[in-house]
Design a protein around this motif. Structure first.
Motif, PDB file in Angstrom:
ATOM      1  N   ASP A   1     110.679  40.168 108.239  1.00  0.00           N
ATOM      2  CA  ASP A   1     109.497  39.162 107.646  1.00  0.00           C
ATOM      3  C   ASP A   1     108.050  39.235 108.164  1.00  0.00           C
ATOM      4  N   ALA A   2     107.902  39.466 109.812  1.00  0.00           N
ATOM      5  CA  ALA A   2     106.681  39.588 110.483  1.00  0.00           C
ATOM      6  C   ALA A   2     105.931  40.729 109.835  1.00  0.00           C
ATOM      7  N   THR A   3     106.550  41.974 109.697  1.00  0.00           N
ATOM      8  CA  THR A   3     106.134  43.176 109.328  1.00  0.00           C
ATOM      9  C   THR A   3     105.484  43.085 107.789  1.00  0.00           C
ATOM     10  N   ARG A   4     106.377  42.344 106.999  1.00  0.00           N
ATOM     11  CA  ARG A   4     105.839  42.412 105.430  1.00  0.00           C
ATOM     12  C   ARG A   4     104.679  41.342 105.428  1.00  0.00           C
ATOM     13  N   TYR A   5     104.737  40.302 105.985  1.00  0.00           N
ATOM     14  CA  TYR A   5     103.775  39.092 105.991  1.00  0.00           C
ATOM     15  C   TYR A   5     102.360  39.921 106.746  1.00  0.00           C
ATOM     16  N   ALA A   6     102.448  40.459 107.929  1.00  0.00           N
ATOM     17  CA  ALA A   6     101.326  41.093 108.617  1.00  0.00           C
ATOM     18  C   ALA A   6     100.609  42.111 107.577  1.00  0.00           C
TER      19      ALA A   6
ATOM     20  N   ALA B   1     104.735  49.849 101.021  1.00  0.00           N
ATOM     21  CA  ALA B   1     105.822  49.040 100.573  1.00  0.00           C
ATOM     22  C   ALA B   1     105.499  47.487 100.505  1.00  0.00           C
ATOM     23  N   ALA B   2     105.119  47.160 101.749  1.00  0.00           N
ATOM     24  CA  ALA B   2     104.977  45.331 101.671  1.00  0.00           C
ATOM     25  C   ALA B   2     104.044  45.287 100.733  1.00  0.00           C
ATOM     26  N   VAL B   3     102.848  45.886 100.568  1.00  0.00           N
ATOM     27  CA  VAL B   3     101.890  45.288  99.673  1.00  0.00           C
ATOM     28  C   VAL B   3     102.321  45.723  98.390  1.00  0.00           C
ATOM     29  N   GLY B   4     102.743  46.834  98.005  1.00  0.00           N
ATOM     30  CA  GLY B   4     103.165  47.168  96.671  1.00  0.00           C
ATOM     31  C   GLY B   4     104.461  46.178  96.036  1.00  0.00           C
ATOM     32  N   ASP B   5     105.348  46.178  96.892  1.00  0.00           N
ATOM     33  CA  ASP B   5     106.135  45.076  96.530  1.00  0.00           C
ATOM     34  C   ASP B   5     105.798  43.770  96.256  1.00  0.00           C
TER      35      ASP B   5
ATOM     36  N   ALA C   1     100.878  42.582 104.428  1.00  0.00           N
ATOM     37  CA  ALA C   1     100.412  42.122 103.090  1.00  0.00           C
ATOM     38  C   ALA C   1      99.395  40.926 103.264  1.00  0.00           C
ATOM     39  N   ARG C   2      99.026  40.465 104.473  1.00  0.00           N
ATOM     40  CA  ARG C   2      97.971  39.328 104.843  1.00  0.00           C
ATOM     41  C   ARG C   2      96.751  39.916 104.869  1.00  0.00           C
ATOM     42  N   PHE C   3      96.402  41.248 104.993  1.00  0.00           N
ATOM     43  CA  PHE C   3      95.035  41.655 104.914  1.00  0.00           C
ATOM     44  C   PHE C   3      94.698  42.738 103.899  1.00  0.00           C
ATOM     45  N   SER C   4      93.516  42.457 103.378  1.00  0.00           N
ATOM     46  CA  SER C   4      92.934  43.590 102.242  1.00  0.00           C
ATOM     47  C   SER C   4      93.506  44.799 102.558  1.00  0.00           C
ATOM     48  N   SER C   5      94.014  45.560 101.514  1.00  0.00           N
ATOM     49  CA  SER C   5      94.505  46.859 101.749  1.00  0.00           C
ATOM     50  C   SER C   5      93.552  48.006 102.051  1.00  0.00           C
TER      51      SER C   5
ATOM     52  N   HIS D   1      95.545  37.274  99.297  1.00  0.00           N
ATOM     53  CA  HIS D   1      95.057  35.794  99.086  1.00  0.00           C
ATOM     54  C   HIS D   1      96.108  34.995  99.158  1.00  0.00           C
ATOM     55  N   VAL D   2      97.581  35.331  98.767  1.00  0.00           N
ATOM     56  CA  VAL D   2      98.599  34.448  98.751  1.00  0.00           C
ATOM     57  C   VAL D   2      99.053  33.987 100.042  1.00  0.00           C
ATOM     58  N   ALA D   3      98.851  34.995 101.092  1.00  0.00           N
ATOM     59  CA  ALA D   3      99.145  34.501 102.547  1.00  0.00           C
ATOM     60  C   ALA D   3      98.045  33.798 102.933  1.00  0.00           C
ATOM     61  N   ARG D   4      96.917  34.003 102.739  1.00  0.00           N
ATOM     62  CA  ARG D   4      95.789  33.040 103.258  1.00  0.00           C
ATOM     63  C   ARG D   4      95.926  31.665 102.712  1.00  0.00           C
ATOM     64  N   TYR D   5      96.265  31.811 101.632  1.00  0.00           N
ATOM     65  CA  TYR D   5      96.599  30.271 100.712  1.00  0.00           C
ATOM     66  C   TYR D   5      97.822  29.615 101.458  1.00  0.00           C
ATOM     67  N   LEU D   6      98.701  30.208 101.794  1.00  0.00           N
ATOM     68  CA  LEU D   6      99.974  29.527 102.416  1.00  0.00           C
ATOM     69  C   LEU D   6      99.705  29.116 104.003  1.00  0.00           C
TER      70      LEU D   6
END
Length: 538
Positions: free
Chosen positions: A380-385, A128-132, A387-391, A476-481
């Protein structure tokens, strides 16, 4: 210019890319164009690099161009050329970073697609987090995207679900292969409330009622949970519709016309081994029932008929075996599996507390659910956490780490940067510092080393979006941020946006306010791509 040197210009591309060098001492940008094209142009790479450097050096905003090694180009911009990016970002607003790299592509993105037999478990939450996030990235890169949830409301799992509900309503234990957990009792009670006479019916009629009403209630709960998580789908597709509209037969007829169908042992088979599958697949069993794979074929064909050229399907860690058969199926339809079908596999997620896995939900009884992880660390933390790692990597979500108000908590670190930029802008306004009109902005005043570092980081955002979308990797977006937040905090520590008590407001303060606000724009845009908020205060 090239013609006067006797160089063959036919090998030169209409456009090329430049990169940010890892070492800032190598300049603002670097290019390997001369190395790539020297031979095609019929000239040594350093000679071609010299020609390029001479021409680039004449361009407005270019401070210097150096040739390094066998033909690398290191380009430096003057301060005004670099600084104007701050104004461009602020004026572009929410559109900054968007590209047209995927313009013209029509992509169907299916993710989650959990069976309506229970709440969304933690593996589905990852999708859900990664797909969205991926859907947002693809759109930001210019693609036309349709997001889809495949609602499996037919088959043996639904039968077991209905039997479990009926057993619960009667006060009996769940069937041996059924479903348990408090949610079964809750839904069974809700079915009885909606159909008070259901337990007076014969078992076939009662099971059908529990199936129909129970599935509707369960799926309504799934949709509500996903909506509260910030995930909404363009299409909720019912498997039952494929059966009722005759689309399974249509798919079989299409595959037969392609010459890939045969009959054996009373069943109808698809010869997927012709396209690399480890065995042929049954579409219709000897008793006349369709297989799940037949529905997969019909569903794929339905998506293609709706005009999607690329079908992207996100599946869980236990679905590796589906890749070969699905790719072969696409080939049987006459499609190119490398172009028309992508299958992404996500690995397992563990929720950890006090360094020990949290294995069971209070409500579901056997798995950790969406509600469990959101209750533990927030949306927020769930979605970020997640999406932050390669799936394709297993991850542990540490409750202690993701609820801590420190820089070790990466979502807190990035959101704190967003709040800090807002607070700086507010303080500036209170002290009479305003950006002024765009034409009054003097980018040449942004000469400090930390200002230049921040500008470089801001300039990378469009490339990050394009690369993340192309690779299907939102992490990659999370790591960039996180890197951008670090650059901003260093700017904040070294470059005052507001005057000291005994100072007057200067154009430098105003220029830095543009840079501050540009950073807030990019942080907000990046977090938005991940479905995470950019708070004004922490």
């Amino acid at each position: 210019m090239f013609e006067t040197r006797g160089l063959d210009t036919s090998a030169l591309p209409e456009a090329t890319t430049v990169e940010r060098p890892r070492n800032p001492e190598h300049g603002d940008y670097a290019s390997t164009l001369a190395l790539q094209l020297g031979k095609k142009a019929g000239v040594a790479p350093r000679e071609l690099a010299a020609a390029l450097a001479e021409e680039l050096g004449r361009q407005p905003g270019v401070k210097s161009v150096e040739i390094a090694g066998p033909g690398f180009l290191n380009i430096r911009l003057d301060a005004a050329a670099a600084g104007v990016l701050a104004r461009d970002i602020v004026l572009a607003g929410s559109r900054y970073g968007h590209t047209d790299t995927l313009a013209g592509e029509r992509i169907n993105l299916e993710f989650v697609s959990a069976n309506p037999t229970g709440p969304v478990h933690i593996g589905g939450v990852r999708w859900a987090a990664v797909g969205d996030a991926l859907s947002r990235l693809l759109r930001a890169a210019g693609a036309t995207v349709g997001t889809e949830y495949y609602f499996n409301d037919a088959g043996s799992q639904i039968d077991r679900f209905a039997k479990s509900l009926l057993a619960s309503a009667k006060g009996e234990p769940a069937p041996e292969d059924g479903y348990g957990g408090e949610y079964i009792a809750e839904i069974a009670t809700a079915v009885v409330a909606e159909a008070p006479d259901v337990l007076k019916l014969g078992e076939p009629e009662a099971l059908e009622t529990f199936r129909r009403v129970g599935v509707d209630l369960m799926f309504a709960e799934i949709k509500q949970s996903l909506t509260e998580f910030g995930v909404r789908f363009d299409t909720y597709f019912n498997e039952k519709d494929l059966h009722e509209r005759g689309e399974l037969q249509e798919a079989l007829d299409r595959l037969r016309a392609q010459g890939h169908i045969y009959e054996a042992d009373g069943a109808t088979w698809l010869r997927t081994t012709d396209f690399g599958d480890d065995k042929d697949r049954v579409l219709r069993k000897s008793d006349g029932d369709w297989t799940y794979f037949a529905a997969d074929c019909a569903y794929y064909l339905d998506k293609r008929k709706r005009g999607f050229e690329r079908i992207v399907i996100m599946l869980g860690a236990d679905h590796h075996g589906y890749i070969g058969r699905m790719k072969a199926m696409a080939a049987c339809f006459g499609d190119d599996p490398a172009t028309n079908l992508e299958i992404l596999i996500g690995q397992l997620v563990n929720l950890v507390r006090d360094k020990q896995p949290v294995r069971m939900s209070k409500r579901a009884g056997t798995v950790v659910t969406l509600e469990d992880i959101v209750e533990a660390i927030g949306v927020d933390a769930t979605r970020y956490a997640l999406a932050r790692f390669s799936s394709d990597s297993p991850i542990d979500i540490d409750i202690d780490e993701w609820t801590r108000a420190t820089k070790d908590n990466k979502v807190y670190y990035v959101q704190y940067c967003a709040a800090r930029t807002f607070n700086v802008a507010k303080q500036a306004a209170d002290l009479g510092v305003t950006r002024g009109e765009p034409g009054d902005f003097n980018p040449g005043l942004l000469t400090h080393e930390k200002e230049n570092e921040l500008l470089k980081a801001l300039g990378e955002f469009p490339e990050v979006i394009a690369r993340s979308a192309e690779l299907r990797e939102p992490h990659h977006v999370a790591r960039y941020l996180e890197d951008l937040a670090g650059a901003y905090h260093r700017f904040y520590d070294n470059c005052r946006v507001t005057p000291r008590t005994d100072e007057s407001v200067t154009d430098t303060h105003r220029a830095r306010l543009w840079l501050n606000d540009a950073t807030r724009t990019v942080i907000a845009n990046g977090l938005g791509l991940l479905g995470v908020s950019a708070p004004e205060r922490m």
